[in-house]
Design a protein around this motif. Structure first.
Motif, PDB file in Angstrom:
ATOM      1  N   THR A 204       0.827  -1.206   0.000  1.00  0.00           N
ATOM      2  CA  THR A 204       0.000   0.000   0.000  1.00  0.00           C
ATOM      3  C   THR A 204       0.862   1.258   0.000  1.00  0.00           C
ATOM      4  OG1 THR A 204      -0.090   0.077   2.410  1.00  0.00           O
ATOM      5  CG2 THR A 204      -1.791  -1.217   1.276  1.00  0.00           C
ATOM      6  N   ASN A 205       0.211   2.409  -0.159  1.00  0.00           N
ATOM      7  CA  ASN A 205       0.838   3.733  -0.074  1.00  0.00           C
ATOM      8  C   ASN A 205       1.909   3.920  -1.161  1.00  0.00           C
ATOM      9  OD1 ASN A 205       0.034   2.839   2.846  1.00  0.00           O
ATOM     10  ND2 ASN A 205      -0.024   5.064   2.899  1.00  0.00           N
ATOM     11  N   ASN A 206       1.454   4.189  -2.363  1.00  0.00           N
ATOM     12  CA  ASN A 206       2.376   4.351  -3.488  1.00  0.00           C
ATOM     13  C   ASN A 206       2.940   5.776  -3.533  1.00  0.00           C
ATOM     14  OD1 ASN A 206       1.984   1.678  -4.610  1.00  0.00           O
ATOM     15  ND2 ASN A 206      -0.057   2.374  -5.164  1.00  0.00           N
ATOM     16  N   ASN A 207       3.868   6.051  -2.630  1.00  0.00           N
ATOM     17  CA  ASN A 207       4.437   7.388  -2.549  1.00  0.00           C
ATOM     18  C   ASN A 207       5.697   7.483  -3.410  1.00  0.00           C
ATOM     19  OD1 ASN A 207       6.481   9.366  -1.246  1.00  0.00           O
ATOM     20  ND2 ASN A 207       4.515   9.993  -0.391  1.00  0.00           N
ATOM     21  N   THR A 208       5.799   8.526  -4.228  1.00  0.00           N
ATOM     22  CA  THR A 208       6.983   8.721  -5.073  1.00  0.00           C
ATOM     23  C   THR A 208       7.685  10.039  -4.782  1.00  0.00           C
ATOM     24  OG1 THR A 208       5.582   9.649  -6.815  1.00  0.00           O
ATOM     25  CG2 THR A 208       6.096   7.293  -6.959  1.00  0.00           C
ATOM     26  N   ALA A 209       7.455  10.597  -3.601  1.00  0.00           N
ATOM     27  CA  ALA A 209       8.032  11.908  -3.287  1.00  0.00           C
ATOM     28  C   ALA A 209       9.098  11.865  -2.206  1.00  0.00           C
ATOM     29  CB  ALA A 209       6.919  12.869  -2.859  1.00  0.00           C
ATOM     30  N   LEU A 210       9.298  10.736  -1.535  1.00  0.00           N
ATOM     31  CA  LEU A 210      10.147  10.708  -0.351  1.00  0.00           C
ATOM     32  C   LEU A 210      11.567  10.218  -0.607  1.00  0.00           C
ATOM     33  CD1 LEU A 210       7.591   9.426   2.301  1.00  0.00           C
ATOM     34  CD2 LEU A 210       8.577  11.712   2.138  1.00  0.00           C
ATOM     35  N   PHE A 211      11.764   9.309  -1.559  1.00  0.00           N
ATOM     36  CA  PHE A 211      13.093   8.753  -1.815  1.00  0.00           C
ATOM     37  C   PHE A 211      13.577   9.171  -3.200  1.00  0.00           C
ATOM     38  CE2 PHE A 211      11.758   6.014   1.626  1.00  0.00           C
ATOM     39  CZ  PHE A 211      12.926   5.820   2.344  1.00  0.00           C
ATOM     40  N   THR A 212      14.791   9.739  -3.236  1.00  0.00           N
ATOM     41  CA  THR A 212      15.352  10.272  -4.466  1.00  0.00           C
ATOM     42  C   THR A 212      16.696   9.616  -4.764  1.00  0.00           C
ATOM     43  OG1 THR A 212      14.296  12.409  -4.018  1.00  0.00           O
ATOM     44  CG2 THR A 212      16.054  12.391  -5.662  1.00  0.00           C
ATOM     45  N   LYS A 213      16.919   9.334  -6.013  1.00  0.00           N
ATOM     46  CA  LYS A 213      18.156   8.708  -6.477  1.00  0.00           C
ATOM     47  C   LYS A 213      19.380   9.523  -6.068  1.00  0.00           C
ATOM     48  CE  LYS A 213      20.526   7.697 -10.848  1.00  0.00           C
ATOM     49  NZ  LYS A 213      20.388   7.714 -12.329  1.00  0.00           N
ATOM     50  N   HIS A 247       5.274   3.507  13.694  1.00  0.00           N
ATOM     51  CA  HIS A 247       5.372   4.806  13.053  1.00  0.00           C
ATOM     52  C   HIS A 247       6.620   4.831  12.181  1.00  0.00           C
ATOM     53  CE1 HIS A 247       2.864   7.068  16.350  1.00  0.00           C
ATOM     54  NE2 HIS A 247       2.131   6.260  15.595  1.00  0.00           N
ATOM     55  N   LEU A 248       6.490   5.351  10.986  1.00  0.00           N
ATOM     56  CA  LEU A 248       7.599   5.446  10.039  1.00  0.00           C
ATOM     57  C   LEU A 248       7.891   6.924   9.772  1.00  0.00           C
ATOM     58  CD1 LEU A 248       9.588   4.261   7.939  1.00  0.00           C
ATOM     59  CD2 LEU A 248       7.667   4.167   6.323  1.00  0.00           C
ATOM     60  N   TRP A 249       9.141   7.319   9.965  1.00  0.00           N
ATOM     61  CA  TRP A 249       9.580   8.696   9.720  1.00  0.00           C
ATOM     62  C   TRP A 249      10.661   8.683   8.641  1.00  0.00           C
ATOM     63  CZ3 TRP A 249       7.680  12.932  12.642  1.00  0.00           C
ATOM     64  CH2 TRP A 249       6.867  12.584  13.727  1.00  0.00           C
ATOM     65  N   ILE A 250      10.516   9.538   7.637  1.00  0.00           N
ATOM     66  CA  ILE A 250      11.505   9.700   6.583  1.00  0.00           C
ATOM     67  C   ILE A 250      11.953  11.154   6.605  1.00  0.00           C
ATOM     68  CG2 ILE A 250      12.038   9.393   4.139  1.00  0.00           C
ATOM     69  CD1 ILE A 250      11.101   6.822   5.440  1.00  0.00           C
ATOM     70  N   ASN A 251      13.242  11.378   6.849  1.00  0.00           N
ATOM     71  CA  ASN A 251      13.773  12.745   6.909  1.00  0.00           C
ATOM     72  C   ASN A 251      12.937  13.624   7.846  1.00  0.00           C
ATOM     73  OD1 ASN A 251      15.745  11.976   5.099  1.00  0.00           O
ATOM     74  ND2 ASN A 251      14.649  12.776   3.316  1.00  0.00           N
ATOM     75  N   SER A 252      12.626  13.076   9.029  1.00  0.00           N
ATOM     76  CA  SER A 252      11.902  13.780  10.097  1.00  0.00           C
ATOM     77  C   SER A 252      10.439  14.075   9.771  1.00  0.00           C
ATOM     78  CB  SER A 252      12.622  15.086  10.482  1.00  0.00           C
ATOM     79  OG  SER A 252      13.897  14.802  11.012  1.00  0.00           O
TER      80      SER A 252
END
Length: 305
Positions: A204-213, A247-252
């Motif tokens: 689930t949760n198809n996010n494409t904004a949080l992880f960058t090459k 809880h999941l945190w990406i870059n705060s």
């Protein structure tokens, strides 16, 4: 005026960096497991090939630095992956995945001493690729063959596979030419869900904004496999974590709210984690795997029982 402005700018920068670097603390703190990867090891700084398995423990160092407790392993099956160990100020591990479909390449830690059902883990990862397809998986759970056996693969779609009962949480980041223009620079983040062993696995949760090459990303997970809600404080704010959630945190930045645990039994200690390349990736010039992931700054904190 220019000096004052400069001082304010520097102060804001330090404040931002401090906020970014902060790690949360449990209301009832317990033990801490921190992996010091900065030590210079004798022997080769890189290894590659099929059928690799090097596991270091407190009394035994192979390719990796010994962990404070438990075992730290790198492994492969097929597809000629590689591992590069970095020491000193740039300490960490760089993994290049396999080029054979369905062949896992793993960095895994298991058997952390004095583990409890309530814990947090923080680390920094930098994914990179020059490939038509790439997949990386993170798995958190209880020690079992998926964390200790090179050939045990994370089930991604079906029930009835033995590793499912030891998995608390998992996410994956993917890039694929079929995703369109964003595939060249951004990864799709998906969360693994399987609340019960009898249920099929969904992503689930198809996010494409949080992880960058090519960019470093700070990841923090707060996990509660206990029977009551737990509290932790992060960046000066108190958070309540219900039982059987994380809880999941990406870059705060928190992602997804109260996320449900996978099929692990309630109140089991969480003493293992891994990073894995599971699926083949190919570059435009041939079948070679051109996908890498670097990990460093690994730290685990437990809440007291």
């Amino acid at each position: 005026m220019r000096k004052i402005t400069t001082r304010i700018f520097i102060a804001l920068c330090f404040s931002s960096l401090y906020s970014y670097a902060q790690k949360g603390d449990w209301e009832k703190p317990g033990g801490v497991w921190e992996y010091n990867m900065s030590k210079k090891m004798p022997g080769q700084d890189s290894i590659s090939g099929d059928n690799l398995q090097f596991a270091s423990s407190a009394g035994k160092e192979t390719f990796l630095v010994s962990p404070p407790s438990g075992s730290a392993m790198v492994s492969s099956t097929k597809g000629n992956p590689s591992f590069i160990r970095k020491s000193g100020s740039n300490a960490g591990l760089k993994i290049r995945g396999a080029s054979t479909d369905g062949s896992p390449t793993k960095f895994a830690v298991s058997g952390i001493k004095d583990a409890t059902p309530v814990m947090s883990i923080s680390f920094t990862i930098k994914p990179d690729h020059n490939a038509t397809k790439t997949d990386w998986y993170f798995v958190l759970g209880k020690s079992s063959p998926i964390f200790t056996d090179p050939g045990t693969i994370l089930p991604i779609s079906k029930t009835g596979s033995s590793p499912n009962g030891h998995i608390f949480a998992s996410f994956r980041i993917q890039s694929n030419a079929s995703f369109g223009d964003k595939a060249s620079n951004n990864y799709r983040l998906q969360l693994r869900q399987q609340p019960e062993l009898e249920e099929d696995i969904t992503w689930t949760n198809n996010n494409t904004a949080l992880f960058t090459k090519g960019k470093s990303h700070q990841v923090e997970i707060y996990a509660n496999n206990g029977v009551t809600a737990q509290k932790y404080t992060l960046n000066g704010t108190e958070h309540t974590l219900p039982a059987r959630t994380y809880h999941l945190w990406i870059n705060s930045t928190q992602f997804g709210g109260n996320l449900p645990a996978n099929a692990i039994r309630r109140n089991q200690p969480i003493d293992a984690f891994l990073l894995m390349s599971r699926d083949a990736v190919a570059g435009t010039d041939g079948p070679s795997n051109l996908s890498t992931l670097e990990i460093n700054n690994v730290k685990v904190k437990y809440a007291s029982k």
